[in-house]
Design a protein around this motif. Structure first.
Motif, mmCIF file in Angstrom:
data_model
loop_
_atom_site.group_PDB
_atom_site.id
_atom_site.type_symbol
_atom_site.label_atom_id
_atom_site.label_comp_id
_atom_site.label_asym_id
_atom_site.label_seq_id
_atom_site.Cartn_x
_atom_site.Cartn_y
_atom_site.Cartn_z
ATOM 1 N N THR B 83 0.797 -1.232 0.000
ATOM 2 C CA THR B 83 0.000 0.000 0.000
ATOM 3 C C THR B 83 0.831 1.284 0.000
ATOM 4 O O THR B 83 0.498 2.214 -0.710
ATOM 5 N N VAL B 84 1.917 1.345 0.777
ATOM 6 C CA VAL B 84 2.621 2.628 0.871
ATOM 7 C C VAL B 84 3.423 2.928 -0.399
ATOM 8 O O VAL B 84 3.313 4.019 -0.966
ATOM 9 N N LEU B 85 4.185 1.945 -0.867
ATOM 10 C CA LEU B 85 4.959 2.181 -2.096
ATOM 11 C C LEU B 85 4.056 2.486 -3.299
ATOM 12 O O LEU B 85 4.319 3.430 -4.040
ATOM 13 N N PRO B 86 2.986 1.707 -3.520
ATOM 14 C CA PRO B 86 2.097 2.071 -4.629
ATOM 15 C C PRO B 86 1.510 3.478 -4.483
ATOM 16 O O PRO B 86 1.268 4.143 -5.482
ATOM 17 N N THR B 87 1.345 3.938 -3.245
ATOM 18 C CA THR B 87 0.814 5.280 -3.048
ATOM 19 C C THR B 87 1.735 6.335 -3.660
ATOM 20 O O THR B 87 1.282 7.298 -4.267
ATOM 21 N N LEU B 88 3.058 6.115 -3.491
ATOM 22 C CA LEU B 88 4.018 7.049 -4.087
ATOM 23 C C LEU B 88 3.856 7.067 -5.608
ATOM 24 O O LEU B 88 3.828 8.132 -6.231
ATOM 25 N N PHE B 132 -12.648 -7.276 -9.823
ATOM 26 C CA PHE B 132 -12.081 -8.578 -9.465
ATOM 27 C C PHE B 132 -11.809 -9.390 -10.737
ATOM 28 O O PHE B 132 -10.740 -9.982 -10.896
ATOM 29 N N GLN B 133 -12.793 -9.379 -11.648
ATOM 30 C CA GLN B 133 -12.618 -10.062 -12.940
ATOM 31 C C GLN B 133 -11.398 -9.521 -13.680
ATOM 32 O O GLN B 133 -10.600 -10.284 -14.224
ATOM 33 N N ALA B 134 -11.288 -8.185 -13.698
ATOM 34 C CA ALA B 134 -10.196 -7.562 -14.441
ATOM 35 C C ALA B 134 -8.840 -7.999 -13.903
ATOM 36 O O ALA B 134 -7.883 -8.158 -14.662
ATOM 37 N N PHE B 135 -8.754 -8.196 -12.584
ATOM 38 C CA PHE B 135 -7.487 -8.633 -12.004
ATOM 39 C C PHE B 135 -7.289 -10.141 -12.152
ATOM 40 O O PHE B 135 -6.188 -10.625 -12.318
ATOM 41 N N TYR B 136 -8.393 -10.862 -12.056
ATOM 42 C CA TYR B 136 -8.306 -12.325 -12.055
ATOM 43 C C TYR B 136 -7.925 -12.842 -13.436
ATOM 44 O O TYR B 136 -7.140 -13.767 -13.579
ATOM 45 N N ASN B 160 -3.361 -14.060 -13.645
ATOM 46 C CA ASN B 160 -4.093 -13.779 -12.430
ATOM 47 C C ASN B 160 -3.239 -12.900 -11.522
ATOM 48 O O ASN B 160 -2.184 -13.314 -11.064
ATOM 49 N N LEU B 161 -3.705 -11.672 -11.292
ATOM 50 C CA LEU B 161 -2.912 -10.744 -10.488
ATOM 51 C C LEU B 161 -3.300 -10.763 -9.019
ATOM 52 O O LEU B 161 -2.612 -10.173 -8.188
ATOM 53 N N ILE B 162 -4.417 -11.431 -8.697
ATOM 54 C CA ILE B 162 -4.915 -11.388 -7.318
ATOM 55 C C ILE B 162 -3.844 -11.867 -6.347
ATOM 56 O O ILE B 162 -3.257 -12.935 -6.538
ATOM 57 N N GLY B 163 -3.586 -11.067 -5.320
ATOM 58 C CA GLY B 163 -2.622 -11.450 -4.298
ATOM 59 C C GLY B 163 -1.193 -11.048 -4.611
ATOM 60 O O GLY B 163 -0.332 -11.107 -3.748
ATOM 61 N N SER B 164 -0.922 -10.632 -5.871
ATOM 62 C CA SER B 164 0.443 -10.216 -6.188
ATOM 63 C C SER B 164 0.579 -8.709 -5.998
ATOM 64 O O SER B 164 -0.404 -8.006 -5.827
ATOM 65 N N HIS B 165 1.806 -8.238 -6.055
ATOM 66 C CA HIS B 165 2.012 -6.793 -5.898
ATOM 67 C C HIS B 165 1.438 -6.003 -7.065
ATOM 68 O O HIS B 165 1.124 -4.834 -6.935
ATOM 69 N N TRP B 166 1.324 -6.666 -8.222
ATOM 70 C CA TRP B 166 0.825 -5.953 -9.399
ATOM 71 C C TRP B 166 -0.565 -5.381 -9.155
ATOM 72 O O TRP B 166 -0.953 -4.379 -9.724
ATOM 73 N N VAL B 167 -1.322 -6.055 -8.306
ATOM 74 C CA VAL B 167 -2.706 -5.680 -8.101
ATOM 75 C C VAL B 167 -2.842 -4.278 -7.496
ATOM 76 O O VAL B 167 -3.845 -3.607 -7.660
ATOM 77 N N PHE B 246 -8.554 -7.958 -2.921
ATOM 78 C CA PHE B 246 -7.594 -8.228 -3.988
ATOM 79 C C PHE B 246 -6.231 -8.710 -3.505
ATOM 80 O O PHE B 246 -5.511 -9.373 -4.227
ATOM 81 N N ILE B 247 -5.842 -8.323 -2.281
ATOM 82 C CA ILE B 247 -4.542 -8.776 -1.791
ATOM 83 C C ILE B 247 -4.717 -10.097 -1.049
ATOM 84 O O ILE B 247 -3.893 -10.983 -1.096
ATOM 85 N N ARG B 248 -5.833 -10.207 -0.373
ATOM 86 C CA ARG B 248 -6.276 -11.457 0.261
ATOM 87 C C ARG B 248 -5.284 -12.115 1.199
ATOM 88 O O ARG B 248 -5.106 -11.656 2.314
#
Lengths: 320, 316
Positions: B83-88, B132-136, B160-167, B246-248
């Motif tokens: 969360t913090v790094l993506p915020t930057l 969710f579909q778009a990420f899955y 499938n991006l769910i749970g990865s940092h890409w999400v 999404f991070i789950r």
């Protein structure tokens, strides 16, 4: 070939640069907003059934025999509980907008100007922005309310959460012969005082920033002309900060509409939608229809705020 | 006479002002005091009616126990990276977009800007199933599907991006994550209120649009960017929705805190009556969750005050 590039007018180059700057957003919009939105709108006109292998979508009236508007019809005409929730959320939001806007302007006026301890107070009043979002706030509220901490879900209903109980005030007003509905409304408002105070951090910040922009010479001139504090507030402060009033109205409104609530407190509509889609029932189709009805209501509210506050404030500012 | 009257009046105002502010400050600080009082209280005293605010003795037991329960180090690391790094990254892209909307004329600007407003107005829950579909089945503009066909299956149809940092990083990079619309609006207002002379001077010096933005506009936007960054970090830090949807499996502070009380109930194995015992540990958890934010707030407090006074936070 090179000629074509050179012939790009100044205007054209500006447009290209503009598009380049907003390009990331356009891509994000298409992938993570428009596409999911279309999907969700499709769900709202369909019957979605979930199985182990995924889910199947059958569009109403095409793939099945249901009325095309069936999901919407259900929540608008058949099931009164959702409309009741919408009404509660709408009234709560209207109250929040009025109380928080007035309150934050008042506090900003108190914090404005130079006096001892100002920085400490400022730090304190902005603190709720950190304290009062998300899970942490719910847990603090639950802890303070004592009892009803534990039910089956992990984030649970804290009932009236943290409130200053004002039963004695209510008794006094009732004995004074005031209208019972009015007394009830006032009591509810006072009970909510912490909730309002804690949601005003950003708004106070915006008003302070607006007040800081008013040159002191304006007030001095008004004083020489013989205006008192009341007059200079309405003639100087108010017109200049009226765009901020609009900004805060919209901010408070959206903040109230978009935060997650609980079954009986906070934003009950958001909770109901969340439960319908991702709770035990997992009805994506119903949840989608509910959320689009809700979104329409939000848009109507924002437009009303624009007509009631935004337009007049822009006229006041232009007239200056 | 007049002088005395004036003095008296300003003293009355000062007393009035301070008593109001102190009262309201108490209301605001109340939950904080509650949290602190409980976090360091031995839990045997939680139900002791003789103990209201100040515990009879202090303990770090709650804290140390909850650090283990929450896997605090792990949650903290996840919160930072998810969360913090993506915020930057998110604020970087929002600055670009805000500047684009503030300073350039291009066709369709108004309808596009209306779409920014729409993203602010539509509640996240409305698009969450589709998101969710778009990420899955992540397949941006069908590019992966096309590559799949061209290479004859050398590339997967979708990932499938769910749970990865890409999400969290991908939407952040494209100004599409939590509350991005609000930051775009704030930055647009800010850049629109800046004098144009600055950019014209840079342009005459031969700077391109991006150079001008980076070397002239960005340095001026420091305070407003830090203010927005603080808000964004707080909102993302506490955002239960993205983390849970999404991070789950990777627990962040928000999700591990929300499970803390269920966990405690199991550990203690108590009925609802006995659960006041858990209050001290839950508040310890809240304190742990909030401490990094408080530290950040104290560190940037001056910047914040400065940006209130100077930056065009409101664009007027």
């Amino acid at each position: 070939m090179g000629d074509g590039v050179k012939k790009l007018t100044l205007r054209g180059r500006e447009a290209v640069n503009g598009y380049l700057f907003i390009l990331p957003w356009v891509i994000g919009l298409l992938l993570f907003f428009i596409a999911p939105m279309i999907e969700s709108i499709r769900f709202s006109f369909a019957e979605v059934s979930i199985s182990d292998s995924g889910f199947s979508v059958s569009i109403n009236g095409i793939d099945n025999a249901r009325n095309f508007w069936e999901n919407y019809r259900y929540f608008l005409l058949a099931d009164a509980s959702f409309l009741e929730k919408l009404r509660t959320t709408a009234l709560d939001t209207a109250a929040a907008v009025i109380v928080i806007t007035v309150f934050s302007l008042f506090v900003a006026a108190l914090l404005h100007g130079k006096f001892k301890g100002r920085n400490v107070y400022r730090a304190v009043f902005f603190l709720p922005v950190i304290m009062t979002t998300g899970v942490m706030y719910l847990l603090i509220q639950q802890g303070m309310s004592g009892g009803e901490l534990y039910t089956s879900t992990s984030i649970v209903d804290s009932g009236n959460a943290f409130t200053f109980k004002v039963t004695s005030l209510r008794d006094i007003m009732l004995q004074g012969g005031l209208n019972a509905d009015f007394v009830e409304a006032v009591t509810k408002l006072v009970n909510q005082i912490f909730n309002y105070v804690s949601k005003a951090g950003v708004q106070i910040l915006l008003f302070l920033s607006g007040l800081a922009k008013i040159p002191a010479s304006h007030y001095e001139a008004a004083k020489i002309e013989g205006a008192n504090g009341w007059e200079s507030f309405w003639k100087i402060t108010f017109p200049i900060i009226s765009p901020v009033i609009f900004l805060n109205t919209i901010y408070t409104m959206l903040d109230s509409f978009i935060t997650y609530g609980m079954e009986n407190s906070g934003n009950v509509t958001m909770y109901a939608i969340q439960q319908m889609g991702f709770g035990k029932v997992m009805r994506f189709d119903y949840a989608a229809a509910m959320s689009w009805i809700y979104t329409l209501m939000i848009i109507v509210f924002v437009l009303l705020a624009y007509l009631a506050v935004g337009l007049p404030s822009s006229k006041v500012t232009e007239g200056r | 006479m007049i002088k005395i009257k004036k003095r008296l009046w300003s003293a009355v105002i000062a007393v009035f002002r301070h008593s109001l502010l102190v009262g309201l400050s108490f209301v605001i600080l109340y939950p904080m005091l509650f949290m602190l009082s409980n976090a360091f209280k031995p839990y045997a005293q939680a139900r002791d009616p003789g103990v209201i605010w100040i515990p009879k003795s202090f303990t770090l037991y709650n804290i140390s126990e909850v650090i283990g329960f929450m896997d605090y180090a792990g949650s903290l690391l996840n919160t930072l990276t998810y969360t913090v790094l993506p915020t930057l990254v998110q604020l970087g892209s929002c600055l670009l977009v805000g500047y684009g909307f503030a300073r350039f004329r291009f066709p369709l600007k108004k309808p596009l800007f209306a779409l920014v407003l729409l993203t602010v107005v539509v509640p996240p829950v409305s698009i969450s199933t589709g998101l969710f579909q778009a990420f899955y089945h992540f397949n941006p503009f069908g590019v992966l599907g096309l590559l799949n066909r061209v290479t004859g299956g050398g590339v997967p149809n979708s990932v499938n991006l769910i749970g990865s940092h890409w999400v969290t990083f991908i939407p952040a990079a494209f100004a599409a994550s939590l509350r991005s619309g609000i930051y775009i609006l704030i930055f647009r207002q800010f850049f629109a209120s800046m004098p144009r002379e600055l950019e014209e001077a840079a342009r005459i010096d031969g700077c391109g649009a991006f150079r001008t933005f980076r070397s002239v506009m960005l340095p001026n936007a420091q305070n407003i960017a830090i203010t927005a960054l603080m808000l964004a970090i707080v909102w993302n830090w506490n955002d239960y929705y993205t983390a849970a949807s999404f991070i789950r499996a990777k627990y962040t502070i928000a999700t591990s805190l929300s499970e803390l009380q269920d966990f405690l109930r199991q550990v203690i194995g108590a009925g609802a009556d006995d659960m006041t015992i858990a209050t001290t540990r839950i508040q310890a958890g809240v304190l742990l969750g909030i401490a990094p934010l408080l530290a950040m707030y104290l560190a940037f407090q001056n910047r914040l005050a400065e940006s209130i006074e100077t930056a065009g936070l409101t664009g007027i």
